[in-house]
Every structure is written in C-alpha cells, then in structure tokens.
Design an enzyme around this catalytic site. Sequence first.
Site, PDB file in Angstrom:
ATOM      1  N   TYR A  96      49.064  45.613  47.483  1.00  0.00           N
ATOM      2  CA  TYR A  96      48.312  46.841  47.183  1.00  0.00           C
ATOM      3  C   TYR A  96      49.055  48.044  47.747  1.00  0.00           C
ATOM      4  O   TYR A  96      49.624  47.969  48.846  1.00  0.00           O
ATOM      5  CB  TYR A  96      46.924  46.803  47.836  1.00  0.00           C
ATOM      6  N   TYR A 136      46.952  36.412  46.198  1.00  0.00           N
ATOM      7  CA  TYR A 136      47.500  36.795  47.505  1.00  0.00           C
ATOM      8  C   TYR A 136      46.659  36.177  48.622  1.00  0.00           C
ATOM      9  O   TYR A 136      45.512  35.796  48.425  1.00  0.00           O
ATOM     10  CB  TYR A 136      47.583  38.320  47.648  1.00  0.00           C
ATOM     11  N   ARG A 143      43.162  34.718  47.528  1.00  0.00           N
ATOM     12  CA  ARG A 143      42.443  35.329  46.411  1.00  0.00           C
ATOM     13  C   ARG A 143      43.112  34.978  45.089  1.00  0.00           C
ATOM     14  O   ARG A 143      44.318  35.098  44.949  1.00  0.00           O
ATOM     15  CB  ARG A 143      42.422  36.873  46.530  1.00  0.00           C
ATOM     16  N   HIS A 146      42.768  39.130  40.322  1.00  0.00           N
ATOM     17  CA  HIS A 146      41.552  39.893  39.994  1.00  0.00           C
ATOM     18  C   HIS A 146      41.876  41.375  39.961  1.00  0.00           C
ATOM     19  O   HIS A 146      42.878  41.818  40.533  1.00  0.00           O
ATOM     20  CB  HIS A 146      40.458  39.640  41.046  1.00  0.00           C
ATOM     21  N   HIS A 148      39.823  45.083  40.705  1.00  0.00           N
ATOM     22  CA  HIS A 148      38.605  45.684  41.273  1.00  0.00           C
ATOM     23  C   HIS A 148      38.102  46.818  40.376  1.00  0.00           C
ATOM     24  O   HIS A 148      38.901  47.566  39.815  1.00  0.00           O
ATOM     25  CB  HIS A 148      38.908  46.281  42.646  1.00  0.00           C
TER      26      HIS A 148
HETATM   27 FE   LIG Z   1      41.674  42.480  45.830  1.00  0.00          FE
END
Ligand SMILES: [Fe+2]
Length: 211
Positions: A96, A136, A143, A146, A148
């Site tokens: 991210y 990740y 996870r 996906h 968000h």
């Molecule tokens: Fe996430």
Amino acid sequence: MLLTRRHLVVGGAAAVASVSAARSQGLVATSAQDLGPFYPILRPSDHDADLTRLKGRSGTAMGQPIQVIGRVVDLHGNPVRNAQVDLWQCNAAGRYDHPGDRANPATLDPNFQGFARLATDRDGQFKFRSVKPKDYDTPIGRRTPHIHFAIDGRAERLVTQMYFPGEPLNEADFLLKNAAPRESVIATAIERLSGDPQALAFRWNVVLGVG
Ligand SMILES: [Fe+2]
C-alpha cells in the site's frame, strides 16, 4: 404527529411490502467489512477511474490489468445515483502507498494510483480499471486479494471490501470469513471487455440497506 393505530398498521404493511419486494428481487444488503489501516492519509491529486496510469507519467502500473464494473442500488433495486465511491488497494506486489505499510518488503510502484474517487451515474453504475492486488501478510494472518471501498449513498456510508472469485486464500481469509452474506462481497468474473482485451473483467454490484 400523533400516531394512530391505523398509521401503524399502514406503516407496518408498507414495511412488509418493501421487504417482500426486496426478497422477490433476491436483494440483500452488501456486507460491511473492516476499514483496515490503509485508507490513504494523503489522497493523490489524480484519483480518476484509471488506476494504472498517473497524470504526468508515461509508465503504466505493473501487474495484471483488471476492469471492474458494477452498480450501487438500494434494496428495491433502484439505482443510487451520484453515490461517492472511494476505493483503495495495494499494488501488484502487495504494498500500500501508506506510511503504515513501510515495514512491508514489497516495493511501491511509482506508476500505480492506489486510490480512486468515483461517482455513480444515473443508473447507479461505476467502472474502473486497475491491476489485480496481490495477497499480503499481516500480523494476524494472510489477506487474500481484495479492494477496499467506502461508498456514500443518499443516507448511508458502507465500508466494505471486494474479493475475487476462485482465489485459493479466500477460504482462510480472517475478514472475508466475517462477511454475511459472503457472496455479497465476492465479484463475478465476466467476459473481457472488447475495448480492453488484456484486462480481466469483473462485475460487482453493491446493495445499500438504506440507500
Ligand atoms: Fe487491505
């Protein structure tokens, strides 16, 4: 206003009718999901519907391109027009663009936008082009891929996450496990769009419980 028995009966009947109408269409509100720690602190000035390119840069984001199309509707199937759709995701390496993700050994992609702010059209539709996010690690489990979302409708904000169908990690994901109904947050793979044959295409419709 003084509520009479008749008002209550009529109101109750209307509520029952609207619930039956929603059931007859098979519409169930999309499950909420955690906001997560990576909502952008600084939103990029470029936040359009193509996350694979940044204004002023000639490169394109690394990874498998995807197209996601969908609609935001209420429980009756009516479009929620001009809903604000914020979406954010990690890049194709699983990183991210957020200071809280600095310990992540995966690298940032200077050509990846990572965040978009869209508005639904008259039919409640939205569409964006991105790259498939990677799975990740987190301190409490891995996870599955996906994206968000924070969706502001007329009277409601839905914070949720969209998942991809057929992912091996979907079964074990500790947040997807909490989704109810689970299918409401998993997109459907659709035929690739003729104008963008290299991108995998997905449809994901969002149902707001209030609208
Ligand atoms: Fe996430």
